[in-house]
Design a protein around this motif. Sequence first.
Motif, PDB file in Angstrom:
ATOM      1  N   GLY A  66      12.755 -44.065  13.854  1.00  0.00           N
ATOM      2  CA  GLY A  66      14.163 -44.447  13.756  1.00  0.00           C
ATOM      3  C   GLY A  66      14.800 -44.113  12.418  1.00  0.00           C
ATOM      4  O   GLY A  66      15.996 -44.353  12.214  1.00  0.00           O
ATOM      5  N   VAL A  67      14.015 -43.539  11.494  1.00  0.00           N
ATOM      6  CA  VAL A  67      14.560 -43.156  10.185  1.00  0.00           C
ATOM      7  C   VAL A  67      15.575 -42.027  10.366  1.00  0.00           C
ATOM      8  O   VAL A  67      15.342 -41.090  11.126  1.00  0.00           O
ATOM      9  N   ARG A  68      16.713 -42.131   9.659  1.00  0.00           N
ATOM     10  CA  ARG A  68      17.722 -41.083   9.765  1.00  0.00           C
ATOM     11  C   ARG A  68      17.239 -39.804   9.072  1.00  0.00           C
ATOM     12  O   ARG A  68      16.572 -39.865   8.040  1.00  0.00           O
ATOM     13  N   ASN A  69      17.601 -38.670   9.632  1.00  0.00           N
ATOM     14  CA  ASN A  69      17.200 -37.375   9.087  1.00  0.00           C
ATOM     15  C   ASN A  69      17.527 -37.279   7.594  1.00  0.00           C
ATOM     16  O   ASN A  69      16.659 -36.951   6.776  1.00  0.00           O
ATOM     17  N   LEU A  70      18.762 -37.595   7.222  1.00  0.00           N
ATOM     18  CA  LEU A  70      19.172 -37.407   5.832  1.00  0.00           C
ATOM     19  C   LEU A  70      18.423 -38.355   4.887  1.00  0.00           C
ATOM     20  O   LEU A  70      18.178 -38.022   3.719  1.00  0.00           O
ATOM     21  N   ALA A  71      18.039 -39.525   5.405  1.00  0.00           N
ATOM     22  CA  ALA A  71      17.343 -40.509   4.569  1.00  0.00           C
ATOM     23  C   ALA A  71      16.004 -39.954   4.059  1.00  0.00           C
ATOM     24  O   ALA A  71      15.545 -40.331   2.976  1.00  0.00           O
ATOM     25  N   VAL A  72      15.394 -39.055   4.821  1.00  0.00           N
ATOM     26  CA  VAL A  72      14.117 -38.468   4.390  1.00  0.00           C
ATOM     27  C   VAL A  72      14.352 -37.618   3.141  1.00  0.00           C
ATOM     28  O   VAL A  72      13.646 -37.760   2.127  1.00  0.00           O
ATOM     29  N   SER A  73      15.365 -36.757   3.194  1.00  0.00           N
ATOM     30  CA  SER A  73      15.652 -35.909   2.034  1.00  0.00           C
ATOM     31  C   SER A  73      16.091 -36.739   0.839  1.00  0.00           C
ATOM     32  O   SER A  73      15.768 -36.420  -0.310  1.00  0.00           O
ATOM     33  N   GLU A  74      16.826 -37.826   1.089  1.00  0.00           N
ATOM     34  CA  GLU A  74      17.243 -38.694  -0.010  1.00  0.00           C
ATOM     35  C   GLU A  74      16.032 -39.339  -0.681  1.00  0.00           C
ATOM     36  O   GLU A  74      15.952 -39.415  -1.912  1.00  0.00           O
ATOM     37  N   ALA A  75      15.077 -39.780   0.131  1.00  0.00           N
ATOM     38  CA  ALA A  75      13.885 -40.418  -0.429  1.00  0.00           C
ATOM     39  C   ALA A  75      12.995 -39.416  -1.155  1.00  0.00           C
ATOM     40  O   ALA A  75      12.261 -39.762  -2.091  1.00  0.00           O
ATOM     41  N   ALA A  76      13.059 -38.149  -0.716  1.00  0.00           N
ATOM     42  CA  ALA A  76      12.201 -37.122  -1.317  1.00  0.00           C
ATOM     43  C   ALA A  76      12.838 -36.514  -2.570  1.00  0.00           C
ATOM     44  O   ALA A  76      12.138 -35.901  -3.387  1.00  0.00           O
ATOM     45  N   ALA A  77      14.156 -36.685  -2.721  1.00  0.00           N
ATOM     46  CA  ALA A  77      14.893 -36.023  -3.807  1.00  0.00           C
ATOM     47  C   ALA A  77      14.337 -36.323  -5.207  1.00  0.00           C
ATOM     48  O   ALA A  77      14.249 -35.412  -6.041  1.00  0.00           O
ATOM     49  N   PRO A  78      13.933 -37.574  -5.514  1.00  0.00           N
ATOM     50  CA  PRO A  78      13.408 -37.838  -6.860  1.00  0.00           C
ATOM     51  C   PRO A  78      12.180 -36.986  -7.204  1.00  0.00           C
ATOM     52  O   PRO A  78      11.841 -36.820  -8.370  1.00  0.00           O
ATOM     53  N   TYR A  79      11.496 -36.463  -6.177  1.00  0.00           N
ATOM     54  CA  TYR A  79      10.323 -35.615  -6.413  1.00  0.00           C
ATOM     55  C   TYR A  79      10.684 -34.130  -6.370  1.00  0.00           C
ATOM     56  O   TYR A  79       9.799 -33.267  -6.374  1.00  0.00           O
ATOM     57  N   GLY A  80      11.973 -33.831  -6.257  1.00  0.00           N
ATOM     58  CA  GLY A  80      12.385 -32.421  -6.170  1.00  0.00           C
ATOM     59  C   GLY A  80      12.075 -31.809  -4.814  1.00  0.00           C
ATOM     60  O   GLY A  80      11.962 -30.599  -4.679  1.00  0.00           O
ATOM     61  N   LEU A  81      11.943 -32.665  -3.800  1.00  0.00           N
ATOM     62  CA  LEU A  81      11.571 -32.187  -2.462  1.00  0.00           C
ATOM     63  C   LEU A  81      12.681 -32.520  -1.456  1.00  0.00           C
ATOM     64  O   LEU A  81      13.539 -33.359  -1.721  1.00  0.00           O
ATOM     65  N   TYR A  82      12.630 -31.892  -0.292  1.00  0.00           N
ATOM     66  CA  TYR A  82      13.561 -32.238   0.786  1.00  0.00           C
ATOM     67  C   TYR A  82      12.952 -31.874   2.131  1.00  0.00           C
ATOM     68  O   TYR A  82      11.966 -31.144   2.202  1.00  0.00           O
ATOM     69  N   TYR A  83      13.568 -32.422   3.182  1.00  0.00           N
ATOM     70  CA  TYR A  83      13.143 -32.128   4.557  1.00  0.00           C
ATOM     71  C   TYR A  83      14.110 -31.089   5.124  1.00  0.00           C
ATOM     72  O   TYR A  83      15.317 -31.314   5.160  1.00  0.00           O
ATOM     73  N   ALA A  84      13.588 -29.926   5.554  1.00  0.00           N
ATOM     74  CA  ALA A  84      14.449 -28.776   5.830  1.00  0.00           C
ATOM     75  C   ALA A  84      15.378 -28.893   7.049  1.00  0.00           C
ATOM     76  O   ALA A  84      16.555 -28.565   6.928  1.00  0.00           O
ATOM     77  N   PRO A  85      14.903 -29.322   8.218  1.00  0.00           N
ATOM     78  CA  PRO A  85      15.837 -29.315   9.362  1.00  0.00           C
ATOM     79  C   PRO A  85      17.051 -30.218   9.095  1.00  0.00           C
ATOM     80  O   PRO A  85      16.887 -31.370   8.691  1.00  0.00           O
ATOM     81  N   ASP A  86      18.233 -29.696   9.308  1.00  0.00           N
ATOM     82  CA  ASP A  86      19.448 -30.423   8.954  1.00  0.00           C
ATOM     83  C   ASP A  86      20.535 -30.276  10.007  1.00  0.00           C
ATOM     84  O   ASP A  86      21.543 -29.609   9.793  1.00  0.00           O
ATOM     85  N   PRO A  87      20.323 -30.907  11.173  1.00  0.00           N
ATOM     86  CA  PRO A  87      21.380 -30.846  12.192  1.00  0.00           C
ATOM     87  C   PRO A  87      22.694 -31.396  11.643  1.00  0.00           C
ATOM     88  O   PRO A  87      22.694 -32.197  10.700  1.00  0.00           O
ATOM     89  N   SER A  88      23.805 -30.977  12.244  1.00  0.00           N
ATOM     90  CA  SER A  88      25.131 -31.434  11.793  1.00  0.00           C
ATOM     91  C   SER A  88      25.218 -32.953  11.763  1.00  0.00           C
ATOM     92  O   SER A  88      25.927 -33.530  10.954  1.00  0.00           O
TER      93      SER A  88
END
Lengths: 499, 499
Positions: A127-149
């Motif tokens: 149930g985690v939102r797609n964007l929340a993954v990239s936000e949580a990973a950002a402090p490590y200089g990382l992100y989750y690539a798939p980015d639906p609209s």
Amino acid sequence: MSTHSYYRPEDTQYDVDADVLFGRLREHLDGESLIVHESGLRPYECDGLSAYKQLPLVVAIPENVEQLQAVMRVCNELRVPVVARGAGTSLSGGALPHPQGVLLSLAKFNRILEIDDRRRTARVQPGVRNLAVSEAAAPYGLYYAPDPSSQIACSIGGNIAENAGGVHCLKYGLTVHNVLSARVVTVEGELVEVGGTTPDSPGYDLMALMIGSEGMLGVVVEATLQLLPQPIAKEVLLASFDDVGAGGRAVASIIGEGVVPAGLEMMDGPAIQAAEDFVGAGYPTEAAAILICELDGAEDEVADLVERVRDILTRQGATEIRVAHDDAERQRFWAGRKAAFPAVGRISPDYYCMDGTIPRRELANVLTRIAELGEQYGLGVVNVFHAGDGNLHPLILFDANVPGEMDRAEELGGEILELCVRVGGTITGEHGVGSEKINQMCVQFQTLELRQFHAVKEAFDPERLLNPGKGVPTLNRCAEFGKMHVHAGELPHPELERF
Amino acid sequence: MSTHSYYRPEDTQYDVDADVLFGRLREHLDGESLIVHESGLRPYECDGLSAYKQLPLVVAIPENVEQLQAVMRVCNELRVPVVARGAGTSLSGGALPHPQGVLLSLAKFNRILEIDDRRRTARVQPGVRNLAVSEAAAPYGLYYAPDPSSQIACSIGGNIAENAGGVHCLKYGLTVHNVLSARVVTVEGELVEVGGTTPDSPGYDLMALMIGSEGMLGVVVEATLQLLPQPIAKEVLLASFDDVGAGGRAVASIIGEGVVPAGLEMMDGPAIQAAEDFVGAGYPTEAAAILICELDGAEDEVADLVERVRDILTRQGATEIRVAHDDAERQRFWAGRKAAFPAVGRISPDYYCMDGTIPRRELANVLTRIAELGEQYGLGVVNVFHAGDGNLHPLILFDANVPGEMDRAEELGGEILELCVRVGGTITGEHGVGSEKINQMCVQFQTLELRQFHAVKEAFDPERLLNPGKGVPTLNRCAEFGKMHVHAGELPHPELERF
């Protein structure tokens, strides 16, 4: 949009006693975790494809894996259909409830369990939102690539169900390329692990099988996602063309010359105008088409790529090429594209967003043919799409209050999908089949292949309780749709005819 | 190596009349396309895992899809096992013949049907050699990325069956990431299409399911492969370490800092010495370990990466770092690595090449533990492997003429695989399970997961005629191996107990 009924008789042959079901579920779910009253069910009656509406019998909102397993065991025992739902943003109606079934909400599975910056993975609940993954990973200089609209709202579980894509999947792949492993609850309520974090996994590739299976093989309760390092440098170009065909040829040429942009998007004249009126991105409103091309990588590499792409665009007849000077301008270039769907919503009472994929070399032909079809049906069509992938999103404009227009829009949509198949493409790029494209599956596949899909389904869900009626059409449905391929007059697997 | 018997009673319960089978096949295959005499069968008795030898009943070598379909129809009707074979280079015994079966050679399916430089695809028959694809694509500046050590000999069909990898799969993926679609003949002799050349495909992902399925779900008769543009620039570094742990930490550090090398290989002291004695690559024979790191991309990007990797190697205690000056030196750096297996063959009468994958952070620990296990078993172990992927290839040295040594080598191999599982890895990196690792599948997976594999198999091959006894162990086998997980004392799918 007005409501269409969706389910066919063979999708609804379940004999469910609502009181018994409710009583049994109540043993495991308290108060607000179990919804039975119509007012509470109403918010779940449709997903992003609001043309179809259907109330479920009950909505179950388990809080943990054990409760979810208990729900599945009850449903399996009582033979009750189960439709899993994440954020409900599906554009193909994958989460449309079943009239005799449980709508299983994953809303409470909303925790990011671990970010492992050394292995570059995120372990998350569905149930985690797609964007929340990239936000949580950002402090490590990382992100989750798939980015639906819909990434601000859509959930990872839904992304897995539909094999979601996005602007950047041209370079970084779809969901299937970015999910490593998952914990899945089977229809029997058992917990199994699929996939793995090492490059190869022994046994059949059940992880890939699960991705894009639209909740029809099991319910994902945890996923381990691959994270990528944020690119060091990024540039965005905006190119104008005075005809759509030239834009299409430029796309084919960029890819053909070995450049893999992070994103390569196209908008046609009406889309440019609508977006410009809405957000004032500074788009050239006189252009017949624009391309937005994002390039990423190391500093020098990106500088080199910008020059190569600029060259190609010039050779292909771009009438204007702009390179964003800074991050603010890059965001402005993207703003119109990202707001294109709501912008179209402002110029038409309703619109229907299609999703099909074609070989890139067919872009110009198919866009021309879509325009002709639109005229034939008396409906406007606006095109905003992932050109680099050949993934089209024609938006069909209509007014549901004008009798017959919605039916015409759906019919035109079907014709566009069949056109995609005819030129060697497919009926989905990233939205999935769901309930929307179920008939077009009969066009996409031969009977033998549909049978093989049903046999795979049988291996996971022999009683067909998981999201029945979605994703893969019954042969009866195809026969009625008039598009079933019959192989030499023979049905080689008569035991499968019950599908 | 001496010969082990492989098949278990439940793998051989077929009742085949050889004369009837031969007569029926002869209706479709003439002269040399059907081999029945022992002298002709002998070359097919094993693949690259020569510890297991088994003659088939017959060898069928069809020339075209129609003949192959006819063979499958005959075998399906008579209930005869079928083992497909490409070049026979499998190191896991995936192509070991069945004593009551047909060995189906794809040797005559050896044509490259099309190179499409615009779409960047190669359409090939399964018997085409891996390297031949890149050779055919080279005039267009393209290549096929997966490059197993056997690439000069191994076939695309075999690569698909085992999900083959290679030095460059760290950056460019395994076979599953590079095959777009395939035409597959089912056990019933029907021809189906799986996958597609567009990014997403509707329906379940049968292409991914087919890859790595070791010929147990169908026979691939044509595949469309993705080609990549040849990199513009390439650099190779060679770094020495005075202990293996430091080398392992350097690997974790390179990947951890966001560098994705095209290849990142490690060799330990004995491997360095053996390779140097064999090909004189100029390796530092006093080193305890070397890393070979290949970086590719645009000119400036690669120059930048070389500096970053050199920094990391220095920080991690490399005692010497060399960067190849030109293509000749780059090839010399690789020469020792590529010749490592035959080089080891010169220092030991026999060796057994293992293949397991572990999390990179466990590299140092696992290498130490492997050395201890080697001492315990009284056998030398040499390590040459794809360090960047955590994909180990320990080579166990033994002499098959010394009674008991081969058994000890196999037992040690099994312990190493189980060690990989315990630290969170898997029993295969790129060689597949085949017959070699069938028992370790009982360690890797829970009973529920094995059952799910069998259910998937049932969806494609209900009579279990395709490569029986390979890939996924029967539950009986696991029970006898003593490693079957029993779930709460219950067998939830009693109907599957026949597996």
